[in-house]
Design a protein around this motif. Structure first.
Motif, short mmCIF file in Angstrom:
data_model
loop_
_atom_site.label_atom_id
_atom_site.label_comp_id
_atom_site.label_asym_id
_atom_site.label_seq_id
_atom_site.Cartn_x
_atom_site.Cartn_y
_atom_site.Cartn_z
N LEU A 1 6.17 -6.01 -4.36
CA LEU A 1 6.68 -6.93 -5.03
C LEU A 1 8.18 -7.39 -4.55
N SER A 2 8.92 -6.22 -4.42
CA SER A 2 10.22 -6.45 -3.64
C SER A 2 10.49 -6.62 -2.15
N ASN A 3 9.51 -6.68 -1.53
CA ASN A 3 9.14 -7.17 0.05
C ASN A 3 9.81 -5.85 0.68
N ASP A 4 9.88 -4.49 0.17
CA ASP A 4 10.15 -3.26 0.96
C ASP A 4 9.12 -2.98 1.93
N ILE A 5 7.80 -3.42 1.34
CA ILE A 5 6.45 -3.07 2.24
C ILE A 5 5.74 -4.36 2.06
N ASP A 6 4.69 -4.62 3.25
CA ASP A 6 4.24 -5.58 3.43
C ASP A 6 2.80 -5.63 2.56
N ILE A 7 2.18 -4.38 2.90
CA ILE A 7 0.91 -4.16 2.14
C ILE A 7 0.71 -2.72 1.67
N ALA A 8 -0.15 -2.59 0.71
CA ALA A 8 -0.21 -1.32 -0.02
C ALA A 8 -1.65 -0.90 -0.28
N ILE A 9 -1.88 0.16 0.02
CA ILE A 9 -3.27 0.63 -0.37
C ILE A 9 -3.41 1.56 -1.87
#
Length: 295
Positions: A137-145
């Motif tokens: 949500l904060s754009n710190d990562i692009d994809i989460a598992i």
């Protein structure tokens, strides 16, 4: 009718005369006059009404001018889409996982992606695994598992696969006589986990907590090899899916016990922001991930 004629009509109409159109079309006035004469002979009607300083479109010419605008607008849109597709195939992805077990298998997947999609750079974001959704949500990562589907409207979730968590113990452990483990059995064990907090531990969150059971002792060990060696010494148990342990050489004295009579299953999701999911390189990553892990 060739495109050059549509460009000729459009340019003369916008410049007001054939002499003014020469600079835009990089042709001499004589060459343009010849093209226009040739076109009108083929069409069988005048495109322009001429005067020395004023060229006006005929009714037929006005229709051709409208068509020319539509044609060139469509061509521009198509090439713009092609550029977007080409540009969209390149990109970098920051990837993280709620379950640390993925960090044992992700590198081989990234290696495969590097061969299939060399224009996609993938960076693994370690740490703060219990905050992966907020990081997206904060754009710190692009994809989460993740192992639970988030409810945020800004996110898009893709179910990728399902697995089952087992209790791994030494064959001489007192619980090995049981066909499966009930929640109450965990109140007397030393449980090894990857890391705190407990809310990020699947067996606790999905099985022990709902049954109000807390293990006698809990130790967080971030290295699976160390945990397995301690279990091989019959010092406690760990809970994990079998696929998580495929990279490791397991002692023949270790056994897998089902958790609960029907087993403890969980789903895994890829989570990405909705505004990102249609980017070609994101789409290519998701498709490859689904194919790789469903296998």
């Amino acid at each position: 009718m060739e495109l050059k004629y549509f460009r000729l009509i459009k340019t003369i109409a916008e410049e007001g005369s054939i002499s003014n159109a020469t600079e835009r079309l990089f042709l001499t006035q004589s060459a343009l006059s010849h093209q226009l004469k040739d076109l009108e002979e083929r069409l069988g009607f005048k495109v322009f009404n001429r005067s020395r300083n004023n060229w006006e479109l005929t009714d037929e010419g006005s229709e051709l001018y409208k068509l020319a605008n539509k044609l060139f607008s469509s061509i521009d849109e198509s090439f713009s889409a092609i550029r977007n597709i080409k540009d969209g195939s390149k990109g970098s992805i920051k990837l993280s996982a709620e379950c640390q077990s993925f960090f044992h298998t992700i590198p081989s997947f990234i290696q495969k992606m590097g061969i299939l999609y060399p224009e996609i750079a993938i960076d693994i974001a370690l740490g703060a695994t219990n905050k992966t959704v907020s990081q997206v949500l904060s754009n710190d990562i692009d994809i989460a598992i993740v192992t639970s589907e988030p409810a945020a409207d800004e996110l898009y979730s893709i179910p990728v696969f399902r697995d089952e968590i087992f209790a791994i113990m030494h064959e001489e452990h007192s619980l090995n006589d049981l066909e499966y483990l009930e929640a109450s059995h965990f109140s007397h064990v030393h449980l090894f986990i990857n890391s705190f907090p407990l809310e990020g531990v699947a067996v606790f969150e999905s099985f022990l907590k709902p049954n109000k059971v807390h293990p006698k002792k809990i130790s967080a060990i971030p290295f699976t090899e160390v945990t397995l060696s301690m279990i091989a010494a019959n010092m406690g148990i760990m809970c994990a899916p079998k696929w998580q342990l495929t990279p490791f050489k397991l002692s023949k004295e270790l056994v897998f016990k089902r958790i609960g009579e029907k087993g403890l299953e969980r789903k895994h999701y890829l989570v990405v922001k909705k505004e990102q999911r249609n980017k070609k390189y994101i789409h290519d990553f998701i498709s490859s991930f689904e194919e790789n892990f469903r296998e």
